[in-house]
Design an enzyme around this catalytic site. Structure first.
Site, PDB file in Angstrom:
ATOM      1  N   SER A 286      31.418  12.636  50.181  1.00 19.22           N
ATOM      2  CA  SER A 286      31.846  13.178  51.479  1.00 19.22           C
ATOM      3  C   SER A 286      31.153  12.525  52.657  1.00 19.22           C
ATOM      4  O   SER A 286      31.694  12.484  53.760  1.00 19.22           O
ATOM      5  CB  SER A 286      31.622  14.686  51.505  1.00 19.22           C
ATOM      6  OG  SER A 286      30.283  15.005  51.180  1.00 19.22           O
TER       7      SER A 286
ATOM      8  N   LYS B 139      34.334  14.577  58.043  1.00 15.91           N
ATOM      9  CA  LYS B 139      34.614  15.540  59.113  1.00 15.91           C
ATOM     10  C   LYS B 139      35.474  14.956  60.237  1.00 15.91           C
ATOM     11  O   LYS B 139      36.222  15.667  60.883  1.00 15.91           O
ATOM     12  CB  LYS B 139      33.302  16.079  59.688  1.00 15.91           C
ATOM     13  CG  LYS B 139      32.618  17.060  58.754  1.00 15.91           C
ATOM     14  CD  LYS B 139      31.559  17.865  59.490  1.00 15.91           C
ATOM     15  CE  LYS B 139      31.029  18.991  58.638  1.00 15.91           C
ATOM     16  NZ  LYS B 139      30.114  18.497  57.568  1.00 15.91           N
TER      17      LYS B 139
ATOM     18  N   GLU C  51      31.187  25.007  67.164  1.00 16.25           N
ATOM     19  CA  GLU C  51      29.849  25.453  66.789  1.00 16.25           C
ATOM     20  C   GLU C  51      29.370  24.489  65.718  1.00 16.25           C
ATOM     21  O   GLU C  51      30.169  23.855  65.035  1.00 16.25           O
ATOM     22  CB  GLU C  51      29.866  26.886  66.271  1.00 16.25           C
ATOM     23  CG  GLU C  51      30.126  27.044  64.781  1.00 16.25           C
ATOM     24  CD  GLU C  51      31.557  26.768  64.360  1.00 16.25           C
ATOM     25  OE1 GLU C  51      32.477  27.032  65.159  1.00 16.25           O
ATOM     26  OE2 GLU C  51      31.748  26.285  63.233  1.00 16.25           O
TER      27      GLU C  51
HETATM   28  C1  LIG Z   1      29.722  19.195  56.469  1.00 12.94           C
HETATM   29  C2  LIG Z   1      29.617  18.402  55.259  1.00 12.94           C
HETATM   30  C3  LIG Z   1      29.975  18.916  53.992  1.00 12.94           C
HETATM   31  C4  LIG Z   1      30.406  20.334  53.766  1.00 12.94           C
HETATM   32  O1  LIG Z   1      31.589  20.693  54.412  1.00 12.94           O
HETATM   33  P1  LIG Z   1      32.945  20.955  53.622  1.00 12.94           P
HETATM   34  O2  LIG Z   1      33.800  21.624  54.635  1.00 12.94           O
HETATM   35  O3  LIG Z   1      32.632  21.819  52.455  1.00 12.94           O
HETATM   36  O4  LIG Z   1      33.492  19.641  53.199  1.00 12.94           O
HETATM   37  C5  LIG Z   1      29.915  18.079  52.895  1.00 12.94           C
HETATM   38  N1  LIG Z   1      29.488  16.804  53.009  1.00 12.94           N
HETATM   39  C6  LIG Z   1      29.125  16.282  54.192  1.00 12.94           C
HETATM   40  C7  LIG Z   1      28.667  14.860  54.237  1.00 12.94           C
HETATM   41  C8  LIG Z   1      29.169  17.047  55.349  1.00 12.94           C
HETATM   42  O5  LIG Z   1      28.797  16.517  56.519  1.00 12.94           O
END
Ligand SMILES: *Cc1c(COP(=O)(O)O)cnc(C)c1O
Length: 394
Positions: free
Chosen positions: A377, A89, A111
């Site tokens: 992610s 993010k 938000e």
């Molecule tokens: C917020 C988040 C997601 C989901 O958000 P996307 O916009 O779909 O990438 C996925 N993995 C993590 C670790 C997150 O913090």
């Protein structure tokens, strides 16, 4: 067929900009400026130097040998979990805070549901000395105590929202209301490839650093710059969009998305938006969303807070409907199991969101020579209570 956005913000029939009259000027000024600003070499220089020195990029592309054996293909992990603040993010919030600065804005709104995007936004606001207001449902404020405390320590004002279900959807409404009252000095930082044009495209472009790096890193590892498969989880879809971005039109590369089935796609407790959703407008764009026959948004459920969203970025609606991406729905159980598997095979504790992508590896039949890149992610620190509770129950 094109998988890129058109000039009106559409991916096929999804996307667009459905915004209240009072905010039309804001979206319009962003729309006419964002590409010029992003393409400005000075902007690029500042963005990339922050990605390198502050975020810690490039994130490694790691050949996971033991996981590869278990899966039956050559699996590389794109380690977004190693970024500053622990997830992908931050790539986007660094980009958007620079955009806000360029546009002369002094006040930042966001938000947040689980608080991850709120923390990433509060982080860059501290870095750039900008006022930061984060709207968060009161239920989430209680559930995500640590993230709330982080945001406060970073200097943000966290506003608990007490309307509706007191969760993400209500926080979004309140943040929009605030923006309507402060249209000139305020920039709204959206956390995924959702919302009205140009946000989905802008966020995808900021996150596209992920696939830009994958190309270079695969070239070094494999002597070719594309994999056979890309895997990512989708909540709103930003880490997936970033992972796919430079491969969207390369049909040698199969795209696989994992969405959250919660207790099961047909259980009534799910966030499998692409499987269950129908077309409608949510948060300013035409997309797939979970709704009743008469258009009421259905409250989604997933054990994973980051995937618990009733819509999906319009790019993913398009990728799914055209068959460009394969979408697999992964249950809570499958995701937790995959989290333990990665931890025990590779010594990497993944975020629960990322674990959905990992679980999807077991649903695809690979050839042993296939090269797979999966984006991790985020890291699992924030999910430890969930993992442990789950572990104790079994
Ligand atoms: C917020 C988040 C997601 C989901 O958000 P996307 O916009 O779909 O990438 C996925 N993995 C993590 C670790 C997150 O913090």
């Amino acid at each position: 067929m094109s998988f890129s956005v058109d000039e009106n913000g559409y991916y096929g029939r999804f996307g667009g900009a459905y915004v209240p009259e009072i905010l039309q000027k804001n979206f319009e000024s962003l729309r006419v400026q964002y590409l010029d600003i992003m393409n400005d070499p000075e902007f690029q220089r500042e963005f990339h130097s922050l990605l390198r020195d502050y975020v810690g990029r490039p994130s490694p592309l790691y050949l996971a040998k033991r996981l590869s054996e278990a899966v039956g293909a050559k699996v590389y992990l794109k380690r977004e979990d190693l970024n500053h603040t622990g997830a992908h993010k931050i790539n986007n919030t660094v980009g958007q805070i620079l955009m806000a600065k360029r546009m002369g804005k002094t006040r930042i709104l966001a938000e947040t549901g689980a608080g991850q995007h709120g923390v990433a936004t509060a982080t860059v606001c501290a870095l750039m000395n900008m006022e930061c207001i984060v709207y968060m449902g009161e239920t989430d404020v209680k559930r995500q105590y640590l993230n709330v405390q982080k945001m406060r320590m970073l200097g943000a004002t966290v506003v608990p929202v007490t309307s509706g279900n007191k969760t993400l959807k209500d926080a979004t409404n309140e943040a929009f209301r605030d923006w309507c009252n402060h249209p000139t000095d305020t920039f709204y930082i959206i956390g995924s490839v959702v919302g009205a044009h140009p946000y989905p495209d802008m966020v995808a472009k900021f996150q596209s650093v992920i696939s830009e790096e994958i190309k270079k890193q695969l070239m070094e590892h494999e002597g070719r710059d594309y994999p056979d498969y890309l895997f990512a989880c989708v909540g709103g879809g930003s880490n997936a969009a970033g992972t796919f971005y430079h491969y969207l039109d390369d049909d040698r590369v199969k795209l696989v998305e994992a969405e959250a089935a919660g207790l099961g796609v047909d259980s009534g407790e799910s966030a499998a938006t692409i499987h269950l959703g129908s077309e409608g407008v949510l948060h300013g764009s035409r997309t797939l969303l979970m709704q009743t026959e008469d258009g009421q948004v259905i409250e989604p459920y997933s054990l994973s807070a980051g995937l618990d969203y009733p819509g999906i970025g319009p790019i993913h609606a398009h990728l799914a409907k055209t068959g460009r991406a394969e979408v697999l729905a992964i249950t809570d159980d499958e995701a937790v199991k995959a989290a333990f598997e990665l931890t025990q095979l590779e010594g990497i504790i993944p975020a629960l969101e990322s674990s959905h992508a990992l679980a999807a590896l077991h649903k695809v039949k690979f050839k042993p020579t296939d090269i797979v890149v999966l984006t991790v992610s985020g890291r699992g620190d924030k999910d430890m209570p969930t993992y442990l509770e789950y572990f104790d129950k079994k």
